[in-house]
Design a protein around this motif. Structure first.
Motif, mmCIF file in Angstrom:
data_model
loop_
_atom_site.group_PDB
_atom_site.id
_atom_site.type_symbol
_atom_site.label_atom_id
_atom_site.label_comp_id
_atom_site.label_asym_id
_atom_site.label_seq_id
_atom_site.Cartn_x
_atom_site.Cartn_y
_atom_site.Cartn_z
ATOM 1 N N PRO A 132 24.936 -96.616 -42.807
ATOM 2 C CA PRO A 132 24.708 -97.782 -43.171
ATOM 3 C C PRO A 132 25.929 -98.248 -44.457
ATOM 4 N N PRO A 133 26.390 -99.478 -44.361
ATOM 5 C CA PRO A 133 27.514 -99.654 -45.260
ATOM 6 C C PRO A 133 27.235 -99.253 -46.862
ATOM 7 N N ASP A 134 26.121 -99.682 -47.137
ATOM 8 C CA ASP A 134 25.671 -99.365 -48.612
ATOM 9 C C ASP A 134 25.496 -97.815 -48.969
ATOM 10 N N ALA A 135 25.695 -97.167 -47.684
ATOM 11 C CA ALA A 135 25.335 -95.583 -47.981
ATOM 12 C C ALA A 135 26.574 -94.893 -48.004
ATOM 13 N N HIS A 136 27.818 -95.543 -47.805
ATOM 14 C CA HIS A 136 28.994 -94.816 -47.539
ATOM 15 C C HIS A 136 29.475 -94.071 -49.023
ATOM 16 N N LEU A 137 29.356 -94.726 -50.150
ATOM 17 C CA LEU A 137 29.498 -93.934 -51.321
ATOM 18 C C LEU A 137 28.667 -92.808 -51.724
ATOM 19 N N HIS A 138 27.413 -92.682 -51.119
ATOM 20 C CA HIS A 138 26.550 -91.798 -51.004
ATOM 21 C C HIS A 138 26.689 -90.601 -50.103
ATOM 22 N N THR A 139 27.649 -90.903 -49.047
ATOM 23 C CA THR A 139 27.655 -89.973 -47.897
ATOM 24 C C THR A 139 29.050 -89.037 -47.985
ATOM 25 N N LEU A 140 29.090 -87.814 -47.543
ATOM 26 C CA LEU A 140 30.188 -87.007 -47.714
ATOM 27 C C LEU A 140 30.117 -86.450 -46.025
ATOM 28 N N VAL A 141 31.179 -86.749 -45.485
ATOM 29 C CA VAL A 141 31.304 -86.141 -44.268
ATOM 30 C C VAL A 141 32.424 -85.305 -44.047
ATOM 31 N N VAL A 142 32.296 -83.978 -43.778
ATOM 32 C CA VAL A 142 33.089 -82.763 -43.725
ATOM 33 C C VAL A 142 33.484 -82.481 -42.416
ATOM 34 N N HIS A 143 34.755 -81.973 -41.990
ATOM 35 C CA HIS A 143 35.109 -81.415 -40.539
ATOM 36 C C HIS A 143 36.397 -80.453 -40.916
ATOM 37 N N GLY A 144 36.130 -79.397 -39.893
ATOM 38 C CA GLY A 144 37.319 -78.607 -39.825
ATOM 39 C C GLY A 144 38.201 -78.958 -39.003
ATOM 40 N N GLU A 145 39.825 -78.988 -39.486
ATOM 41 C CA GLU A 145 40.847 -79.532 -38.735
ATOM 42 C C GLU A 145 40.962 -78.783 -37.549
ATOM 43 N N GLN A 146 40.605 -77.553 -37.458
ATOM 44 C CA GLN A 146 40.762 -77.020 -36.019
ATOM 45 C C GLN A 146 39.509 -76.704 -35.437
ATOM 46 N N ASP A 147 38.498 -77.447 -35.642
ATOM 47 C CA ASP A 147 37.215 -77.520 -34.801
ATOM 48 C C ASP A 147 37.460 -77.560 -33.381
ATOM 49 N N ASP A 148 37.059 -76.445 -32.753
ATOM 50 C CA ASP A 148 37.288 -76.414 -31.157
ATOM 51 C C ASP A 148 35.814 -76.668 -30.489
ATOM 52 N N THR A 149 34.779 -76.797 -31.216
ATOM 53 C CA THR A 149 33.594 -77.136 -30.627
ATOM 54 C C THR A 149 33.520 -78.848 -30.779
ATOM 55 N N VAL A 150 33.778 -79.348 -31.804
ATOM 56 C CA VAL A 150 33.760 -80.789 -32.071
ATOM 57 C C VAL A 150 34.945 -81.353 -32.358
ATOM 58 N N PRO A 151 36.140 -81.759 -31.813
ATOM 59 C CA PRO A 151 37.347 -82.063 -32.026
ATOM 60 C C PRO A 151 37.434 -82.999 -33.337
ATOM 61 N N LEU A 152 38.489 -82.940 -34.197
ATOM 62 C CA LEU A 152 38.281 -83.956 -35.458
ATOM 63 C C LEU A 152 38.641 -85.219 -34.787
ATOM 64 N N SER A 153 39.309 -85.391 -33.817
ATOM 65 C CA SER A 153 39.649 -86.771 -33.146
ATOM 66 C C SER A 153 38.391 -87.403 -32.969
ATOM 67 N N ALA A 154 37.293 -86.761 -32.473
ATOM 68 C CA ALA A 154 36.107 -87.430 -31.971
ATOM 69 C C ALA A 154 35.468 -87.916 -33.386
ATOM 70 N N VAL A 155 35.582 -87.310 -34.328
ATOM 71 C CA VAL A 155 34.824 -87.828 -35.491
ATOM 72 C C VAL A 155 35.725 -88.847 -36.193
ATOM 73 N N MET A 156 36.753 -88.790 -36.088
ATOM 74 C CA MET A 156 37.716 -89.779 -36.665
ATOM 75 C C MET A 156 37.247 -91.154 -35.763
ATOM 76 N N ASP A 157 37.339 -91.059 -34.505
ATOM 77 C CA ASP A 157 36.904 -92.055 -33.781
ATOM 78 C C ASP A 157 35.678 -92.665 -34.007
ATOM 79 N N TRP A 158 34.652 -92.074 -34.438
ATOM 80 C CA TRP A 158 33.619 -92.555 -34.981
ATOM 81 C C TRP A 158 33.447 -93.303 -36.316
ATOM 82 N N ALA A 159 34.282 -92.482 -37.292
ATOM 83 C CA ALA A 159 34.476 -92.994 -38.677
ATOM 84 C C ALA A 159 35.270 -94.149 -38.865
#
Length: 216
Positions: A153-180
């Motif tokens: 939710p837009p109002d929750a952005h400042l309250h939310t931390l999203v962390v991802h590994g650069e070399q995540d081979d289970t969930v590619p970073l690109s997939a998270v960036m496409d969502w974010a």
């Protein structure tokens, strides 16, 4: 986890839910800052509430004065039921919230999850935000390549931390960036980090502590 860990049996839509409650680290006379609910990775691939990333999240919350509640999704450990592709698991998470941090009590709530647990947590955040303010949210290794992750939710952005590994081979970073990207939601990238943050759990914990100590 420590001497302040209490085992719980909660009620869920599919039956009993196995959980543990880690007490906050507090100065004498201080009250807990709130209750944090932490969701574990994929049940069919060895995910449990004792996963090292899940325990790292719990330690960060406990250090910052939160009571942390970890639980097993349906079909894991002593929790009744069978895997339900995230639908029933969302109901499990919401049932845990209702029992350990009911809205009527007005206690601050935090939500956190790792991998599949972050996917489920995103939907819990979306469901709870309109009626029960979530003070902090933490999504780690979010399974955006495998599931439809809810927008924050837009109002929750400042309250939310999203962390991802650069070399995540289970969930590619690109997939998270496409969502974010459509949300303009920042993602904290751990250089050379893998899905399970091997050798980098202290860094992950410090990132979460910094987020919990921020004013947002």
């Amino acid at each position: 986890m420590n001497a302040q860990t209490e085992r719980l049996t909660l009620s869920g839509p599919a039956g009993a839910i196995e959980a543990v409650r880690d007490s906050a680290t507090l100065a004498d006379g201080a009250a807990p800052r709130g209750i944090a609910i932490i969701a574990h990775p994929h049940p069919l691939f060895g995910g449990t509430m004792d996963n090292k990333v899940v325990q790292t999240l719990a330690r960060a919350f406990v250090q910052c004065g939160w009571t942390a509640v970890r639980f097993n999704f349906r079909g894991v450990g002593a929790t009744a039921g069978v895997y339900d592709e995230g639908r029933g698991e969302l109901q499990d998470l919401l049932a845990v919230v209702e029992q350990v941090a009911p809205a009527a009590v007005g206690q601050p709530l935090a939500l956190a999850g790792f991998s599949f647990g972050a996917f489920v947590t995103s939907h819990a955040l979306e469901a709870l935000w309109p009626t029960q303010r979530v003070e902090k949210a933490v999504l780690v290794g979010t399974a955006a390549s495998r599931f439809t992750v809810a927008p924050v939710p837009p109002d929750a952005h400042l309250h939310t931390l999203v962390v991802h590994g650069e070399q995540d081979d289970t969930v590619p970073l690109s997939a998270v960036m496409d969502w974010a990207r459509p949300q303009i939601l920042p993602v904290t990238v751990v250089p050379a980090g893998g899905h399970f943050f091997h050798g980098q759990l202290p860094l992950l914990k410090n990132l979460v502590v910094r987020h919990l100590q921020s004013g947002a």
